[in-house]
Design an enzyme around this catalytic site. Sequence first.
Site, short mmCIF file in Angstrom:
data_model
loop_
_atom_site.label_atom_id
_atom_site.label_comp_id
_atom_site.label_asym_id
_atom_site.label_seq_id
_atom_site.Cartn_x
_atom_site.Cartn_y
_atom_site.Cartn_z
N GLY A 127 1.14 -3.71 13.33
CA GLY A 127 -0.18 -4.15 13.79
C GLY A 127 -1.15 -4.44 12.65
N PHE A 128 -0.73 -4.14 11.42
CA PHE A 128 -1.61 -4.40 10.27
C PHE A 128 -1.31 -5.72 9.59
CE2 PHE A 128 -1.66 0.50 9.44
CZ PHE A 128 -2.33 0.69 10.62
N PRO A 184 -4.31 -9.26 9.33
CA PRO A 184 -5.19 -9.75 8.25
C PRO A 184 -4.46 -10.67 7.27
CG PRO A 184 -5.53 -7.41 8.62
CD PRO A 184 -4.32 -7.81 9.43
N LEU A 214 -6.03 -1.90 -0.65
CA LEU A 214 -5.77 -1.89 0.80
C LEU A 214 -6.29 -3.19 1.41
CD1 LEU A 214 -6.45 1.32 2.88
CD2 LEU A 214 -6.14 -0.94 3.87
N ALA A 215 -5.49 -4.24 1.30
CA ALA A 215 -5.95 -5.57 1.72
C ALA A 215 -4.72 -6.44 1.96
CB ALA A 215 -6.84 -6.18 0.65
N GLU A 216 -4.36 -6.61 3.21
CA GLU A 216 -3.09 -7.29 3.52
C GLU A 216 -3.09 -8.75 3.11
OE1 GLU A 216 -4.49 -5.06 5.48
OE2 GLU A 216 -2.94 -3.52 5.69
N GLU A 229 0.85 -1.19 0.00
CA GLU A 229 0.00 0.00 0.00
C GLU A 229 0.89 1.24 0.00
OE1 GLU A 229 -2.12 -0.73 3.61
OE2 GLU A 229 -2.85 -2.65 2.86
N GLN A 241 2.31 -2.05 5.94
CA GLN A 241 2.58 -0.66 6.29
C GLN A 241 3.05 -0.49 7.74
OE1 GLN A 241 -0.61 2.37 5.43
NE2 GLN A 241 0.87 2.75 3.80
N PHE A 242 2.41 -1.21 8.65
CA PHE A 242 2.81 -1.17 10.06
C PHE A 242 2.62 -2.56 10.66
CE2 PHE A 242 2.10 3.36 9.46
CZ PHE A 242 3.10 3.94 10.24
N HIS A 247 0.47 0.66 15.73
CA HIS A 247 1.59 1.18 14.94
C HIS A 247 2.92 1.01 15.66
CE1 HIS A 247 -1.73 3.14 12.86
NE2 HIS A 247 -0.92 3.57 11.93
#
Lengths: 385, 326
Positions: free
Chosen positions: B87-88, B91, B60-62, B31, B84-85, B131
């Site tokens: 904690g993301f 998924p 936007l979909a891990e 992303e 991106q981070f 984050h």
Amino acid sequence: MTVESTAARKPRRSSSKRASSAAAKPPQSSEPQLVQLLTPEGERVRHPDYDVELTHDELRGLYRDMVLTRRFDAEATSLQRQGELGLWASLLGQEAAQIGSGRATREDDYVFPTYREHGVAWCRGVDPTNLLGMFRGVNHGGWDPNTNNFHLYTIVIGSQTLHATGYAMGVAKDGADSAVVAYFGDGASSQGDVLESFNFAAVYNAPVVFFCQNNQWAISEPTEKQMRVPLYQRAQGFGFPGVRVDGNDVLACLAVTKEALERARRGEGPTLIEAFTYRMGAHTTSDDPSKYRNDDERVAWEAKDPILRLQRYLEAEGAADQAYFDELEAESETMGKRVREAVRAMPDPDPLAIFEHTHADGHALVDEERAQFAAYQASFAEEGN
Amino acid sequence: MAATKMPIAKAINESLRKAMENDPKVLIMGEDVGRLGGVFRVTDGLHKDFGDGRVIDTPLAESGIVGTAIGLALRGYRPVVEIQFDGFVFPAYDQIVTQLAKMHARALGKIKLPVVIRIPYGGGIGAVEHHSESPEALFAHVAGLKVVSPSNSSDAYWMMQQAIQSDDPIIFFEPKRRYWDKGDVDTDAIPSPLHKARIAREGTDLTLVAYGPMVKVCLEAAAAAQEEGKSLEVVDLRSMSPLDFDTIQSSVEKTRRLVVVHEAPVFLGTGAEIAARITERSFYHLEAPVLRVGGYHTPYPPARLEEEYLPGLDRVLDAVDRSLAY
């Protein structure tokens, strides 16, 4: 002429049951029309958008594929009952969807299956005995996906649709004109991965065909518990075409899949095909369909059997005589025997296989644990001496 | 010798560029990695020079990012994806754990999954929830994955290229609060192996083991302890899976004391594994129990409290004192 199947028009479950639950109310949209080229009675019908012209030889070939696949499936079910396999996921009733779509693929296309695509594997040239290793518990797949462009069975529901989409993105990058087929079921359509794959495929215009076998049941959960909108209509929201095909009609499945693959090859992106079919047996040998669905439903679908309808057509066309059917019966028996013997002859893997192939480049801890395990094993051999 | 001073983020950027130049199969995905160059600008300029086909801005979909990267790898590409981070990543955790980690074994070695997953991780930048996490142990626990984290520019430069060249899936944790720390990068050097620990500072009284963002804290602690006449050795782990126990063991058998430091919660973390294994290997060499300094068994706190949560100089030195007191 568009033929609407009775299956699509008639509610699958009793209306009183539906009325009893507001949540189970069927979608407001009218039931969709199925693409059909061969009626349950074996009558050849025409469709304005899809057609397929086949020689008698080719028709017999499709019939043979379905019969042998069903025979293989039955053999595997028996082998499970006899304790030779730990589990089996039967495709009974879905032969047309799998053979029709599988025979539509070209050698350089790539297929990403679930764990029930035994008929597609057959079409891709995978030796059926290779499919049984994971169900016997000697491996988790065990075939080289690149030999037949047939990926390993994927058990986590819907994961493979993303792999198919990524692979298709790679095909497009390479400038190749091959295409990819992702198989999944109606239950998988509830998974985020499937919806993400629709979106990636649409955004990147990936040459992938999403082939959903809507067999009406995700273990014990009917389609009403999975969706409010007919499956094929979802494609529209992602920006590509969706089509519902009679999944028990091998000719229609072949025609629709061929068209979708050609579309992908032309660079026009993905298609969603919903093959409307029925799982005649259990989800796997572990469940008992009598706990969650009634016999009437099965009986109604038996009348739409994919093999029987092609047999009727072959007979009406004079495309196959009794000698052909007898020969095929003998071939089926031979294959059943071969599968049975192959499974029984499958040795347990060497215990050290636990440590094989965890990584391509090795891993210090795995190496260390392998050595410890080997020494432990060897200690028994020494005791024995 | 072509040493250049550059921040860690730039070193990774240069490394990605080199890898893309050397191998047309290397792709960047994620992303905002394209025109923006990533939220930390780690992929800055790559889209301009390599184009849409090589530097791919994704939906936007891990799970979708990792799942399609697996498919691209099966087609012969070498995707480097950015989450991106920290904690993301969850998924995508299913795709990483059930698919990426296992597919090579499932195929009995017939297919390879050369996918690198870059994750800017750890706290200390005053970010909002999700984050600032350090989930490395969750990945190191999964067979089939390799997990690494550089602590300086030179390692960032070399380890990234080694990770991309590896035929195995690698989770590449980037210490985001060190992105702007500068260090020498010798682009002509012969790098040490990807999974070998490094002695970041020699010492004789106690071994501090750390990786990623905590290496700097441990080096500062060692400098402070020096003032008090204590000689601390600092081992930069670099790789959490596989773990280089041999390097830790030889250091511990020299100093006889071990403190492991990481940002992640102590409970069932990387330090727990090191403590257990070093106790097994070096029991009779140890003068004190192996101590751990790290995060608490709580969610990562709001930014105003993160200095209390994160191991700092004082907490490390306190553990050093406790160890030396045995």
